[in-house]
Design a protein around this motif. Structure first.
Motif, PDB file in Angstrom:
ATOM      1  N   ARG A 316      60.919 -17.280  22.953  1.00 35.91           N
ATOM      2  CA  ARG A 316      61.133 -16.253  22.500  1.00 35.91           C
ATOM      3  C   ARG A 316      60.228 -15.335  22.919  1.00 35.91           C
ATOM      4  N   GLU A 317      60.373 -14.356  23.322  1.00 32.70           N
ATOM      5  CA  GLU A 317      59.307 -13.546  23.774  1.00 32.70           C
ATOM      6  C   GLU A 317      58.761 -12.321  22.915  1.00 32.70           C
ATOM      7  N   PHE A 318      57.795 -11.951  23.003  1.00 37.43           N
ATOM      8  CA  PHE A 318      57.096 -10.664  22.336  1.00 37.43           C
ATOM      9  C   PHE A 318      56.434  -9.839  22.714  1.00 37.43           C
ATOM     10  N   SER A 319      56.806  -8.868  22.759  1.00 35.14           N
ATOM     11  CA  SER A 319      56.637  -7.829  23.141  1.00 35.14           C
ATOM     12  C   SER A 319      54.785  -6.692  22.469  1.00 35.14           C
ATOM     13  N   SER A 320      54.044  -6.945  23.571  1.00 29.73           N
ATOM     14  CA  SER A 320      52.437  -6.163  22.913  1.00 29.73           C
ATOM     15  C   SER A 320      52.603  -5.400  21.320  1.00 29.73           C
ATOM     16  N   ARG A 321      53.931  -4.752  21.568  1.00 33.63           N
ATOM     17  CA  ARG A 321      53.948  -3.627  20.355  1.00 33.63           C
ATOM     18  C   ARG A 321      53.987  -4.418  18.757  1.00 33.63           C
ATOM     19  N   VAL A 322      54.755  -5.434  19.139  1.00 40.62           N
ATOM     20  CA  VAL A 322      54.470  -6.169  17.498  1.00 40.62           C
ATOM     21  C   VAL A 322      53.307  -7.175  17.742  1.00 40.62           C
ATOM     22  N   LEU A 323      52.929  -8.032  18.698  1.00 32.31           N
ATOM     23  CA  LEU A 323      51.276  -8.835  18.436  1.00 32.31           C
ATOM     24  C   LEU A 323      50.393  -7.927  17.847  1.00 32.31           C
ATOM     25  N   SER A 324      49.932  -9.210  16.568  1.00 37.92           N
ATOM     26  CA  SER A 324      48.467  -8.661  16.502  1.00 37.92           C
ATOM     27  C   SER A 324      47.428  -8.127  17.054  1.00 37.92           C
ATOM     28  N   GLU A 325      47.087  -7.484  16.034  1.00 36.59           N
ATOM     29  CA  GLU A 325      45.263  -7.433  16.449  1.00 36.59           C
ATOM     30  C   GLU A 325      44.352  -7.573  17.175  1.00 36.59           C
ATOM     31  N   GLY A 326      44.349  -8.863  16.379  1.00 42.51           N
ATOM     32  CA  GLY A 326      43.637 -10.091  16.925  1.00 42.51           C
ATOM     33  C   GLY A 326      43.752 -10.753  18.070  1.00 42.51           C
ATOM     34  N   THR A 327      45.631 -11.337  18.068  1.00 40.42           N
ATOM     35  CA  THR A 327      45.955 -11.413  19.588  1.00 40.42           C
ATOM     36  C   THR A 327      45.945 -11.207  20.535  1.00 40.42           C
ATOM     37  N   LEU A 328      45.641  -9.622  20.494  1.00 37.20           N
ATOM     38  CA  LEU A 328      45.494  -8.425  20.902  1.00 37.20           C
ATOM     39  C   LEU A 328      44.359  -8.174  21.834  1.00 37.20           C
ATOM     40  N   ARG A 329      43.526  -8.732  20.816  1.00 43.07           N
ATOM     41  CA  ARG A 329      41.589  -8.929  21.416  1.00 43.07           C
ATOM     42  C   ARG A 329      41.488 -10.097  21.825  1.00 43.07           C
ATOM     43  N   LEU A 330      41.907 -11.405  21.677  1.00 40.49           N
ATOM     44  CA  LEU A 330      41.889 -12.340  22.522  1.00 40.49           C
ATOM     45  C   LEU A 330      42.807 -12.198  24.324  1.00 40.49           C
ATOM     46  N   LEU A 331      43.802 -11.373  24.558  1.00 36.61           N
ATOM     47  CA  LEU A 331      43.997 -10.865  25.876  1.00 36.61           C
ATOM     48  C   LEU A 331      43.229 -10.210  26.346  1.00 36.61           C
ATOM     49  N   ALA A 332      42.918  -9.741  25.768  1.00 33.84           N
ATOM     50  CA  ALA A 332      42.056  -8.267  26.688  1.00 33.84           C
ATOM     51  C   ALA A 332      41.059  -9.137  26.891  1.00 33.84           C
TER      52      ALA A 332
END
Length: 493
Positions: A316-332
């Motif tokens: 399954r794919e999850f767009s950035s709109r639904v990802l947690s803040e922590g996940t997005l920080r690590l991705l950045a």
């Protein structure tokens, strides 16, 4: 490493501040990864504020740079009492800059001296209209001699030191920028450097630093210092901006902003420039977040936007709109790691925000990977400065206590008894200024940022009292975990 010319570097190695916010005769040494720990309101963010002001002064005029900062221009000067502020602030910055510099007109120059010291004094005083105004009182830029360069001797392996050292013979002994007096008027001068002759400007006639007004390689060393400061990046990631797709508008930017905007555009640029970039980013993120196997970025032409999605183990794919803040920080941080456009200094405000304590170890390793290890000459030369109040992150950073590329500092507010010259308006004397030379003894609350004891000598360049040297990692963690911060400070003393 292909050649010495291929090396790209920008790094701040030393900072001295006086008269800015909570700093009084403050100085600090920086390593590739520098972590400043401490409770809120202890002065951690003021270091970033000082660097941000210097970065803006390298691009714009005094008034604009000051008005962009938090608070009024007066409030950026150290406060001595009610409506009483210092009349000047001063900065000293030591830098390691790229030997090759390029300007926007295709000009390119090779530097003889990659180790530079920049000094700046800004005063607030009455202008001809009777209002307080900002003036450049002193500006200076010069090479750091090899014999005076304790930082290189302590941090860079001896086998690689010649890459950053200046030639031992030849060259003018004069600074690249210096302040002199002509006809009793302070005058800032630029000496001849490269193809361009020198010039002089009365200090009271300029509204911008001389360094900030240099826009080409006609003065290569000054231009290199300006570019180093201009490229300093400051991160205060906003979850809403991280989640947003990037609109495909005219003039669209594809670099990540201070708040995290353009994350999708930056990732799409990496995808176009390097077919293996997404694979590398996916593998790195997966090491830290095993439930995600792939990082994807789509060109959503129907909505004219780029959008990021993460693929989970189940497909399954999850767009950035639904990802947690922590996940997005690590991705950045993963994107920064693989982005060749990211060089130089990255200042990261409280990176642990939104990160579960179990993931802070992951965060620490990403920060370490984002900073250069001087024992590995093939690494891009990047620097990370972090401020934090997380004891978990402090414990993780402490695991590298013998690594000269990593340093840990502790921030606290201390009381200082000092004498200052009183030049402010004295309301008791019908708003007339006190005569220059009047000195007052005052009690000043200042920020002290002390090195946590470690084996490497790089933190012993500065002079500290025996009491300050006794600060240990255990005491830092105890302080960070204590709710009553004032009581903890007293116990540390």
């Amino acid at each position: 490493m292909e050649s010495e010319k291929a090396v790209v570097l920008d790094m701040i190695t030393y900072l001295k501040i006086n008269g800015f916010k909570s700093f009084h005769n403050f100085e600090m040494v920086f390593t590739p990864l520098t972590v400043i720990a401490g409770a809120n309101a202890s002065g951690k963010s003021n270091v970033f504020d000082a660097l941000q002001l210097l970065a803006r002064l390298a691009e714009t005029d005094l008034k604009t740079a000051f008005n962009e900062q938090r608070g009024s221009a007066n409030e950026l000067f150290t406060q001595y009492g009610e409506e009483w502020y210092a009349d000047e602030m001063s900065f000293v910055v030591d830098m390691l800059v790229n030997r090759t510099v390029k300007d926007n007109w295709g000009g390119e120059a090779e530097l003889k001296y990659p180790r530079l010291r920049y000094e700046l004094i800004i005063q607030r005083r009455r202008n001809e209209k009777g209002f307080d105004d900002l003036f450049i009182a002193y500006e200076y830029l010069a090479k750091i001699r090899n014999t005076d360069d304790a930082w290189c001797q302590n941090i860079i392996p001896k086998s690689l030191r010649t890459l950053w050292h200046a030639p031992t013979g030849g060259g003018s002994p004069k600074p690249f920028i210096y302040t002199d007096t002509q006809n009793e008027i302070p005058t800032i001068k630029i000496r001849q450097d490269g193809r361009q002759g020198g010039k002089a400007t009365p200090a009271n006639a300029i509204s911008q630093t001389v360094l900030g007004g240099i826009n080409s390689i006609d003065f290569p060393h000054a231009f290199a210092a300006k570019e180093e400061m201009r490229r300093w990046k400051f991160l205060q990631l906003n979850p809403a901006d991280l989640r947003e797709p990037t609109r495909q508008d005219i003039g669209m930017h594809d670099t990540i902003t201070q708040s995290g905007k353009n994350l999708a555009a930056a990732l799409y640029r990496l995808k176009l420039d390097d077919e293996y970039a997404l694979t590398a980013i996916s593998r790195t993120l997966n090491q830290f977040l095993p439930n995600f196997t792939d990082v994807l970025v789509y060109d959503d032409q129907a909505n004219k936007q780029f959008i990021i999605k993460l693929r989970g183990e189940d497909g399954r794919e999850f767009s950035s709109r639904v990802l947690s803040e922590g996940t997005l920080r690590l991705l950045a941080l993963c994107i920064f790691q693989y982005d060749p456009q990211h060089i130089g200094l990255l200042c990261f405000e409280e990176p642990e925000n939104g990160i579960h304590p179990f993931r802070i170890e992951t965060m620490a390793h990403l920060l370490k990977d984002l900073s250069v290890d001087f024992t590995n000459p093939s690494m891009p030369l990047r620097q990370v400065i972090v401020n934090t109040h997380s004891p978990v992150l402090v414990k993780q950073i402490s695991l590298w206590k013998t690594d000269p590329n990593v340093s840990l500092w502790f921030s606290q507010i201390s009381t200082l008894i000092t004498q200052v010259e009183d030049l402010i308006e004295n309301k008791a004397k019908n708003d007339q200024r006190v005569c220059p030379g009047t000195r007052k003894k005052i009690k000043l609350r200042v920020s002290k940022i002390l090195p946590v004891i470690k084996e490497h000598a790089s933190q012993l360049v500065l002079q500290f009292t025996e009491q300050e040297r006794k600060l240990t990692l255990a005491e830092v963690i105890q302080y960070l975990q204590t709710a009553d911060a004032e009581k903890a400070i007293e116990e540390l003393r």
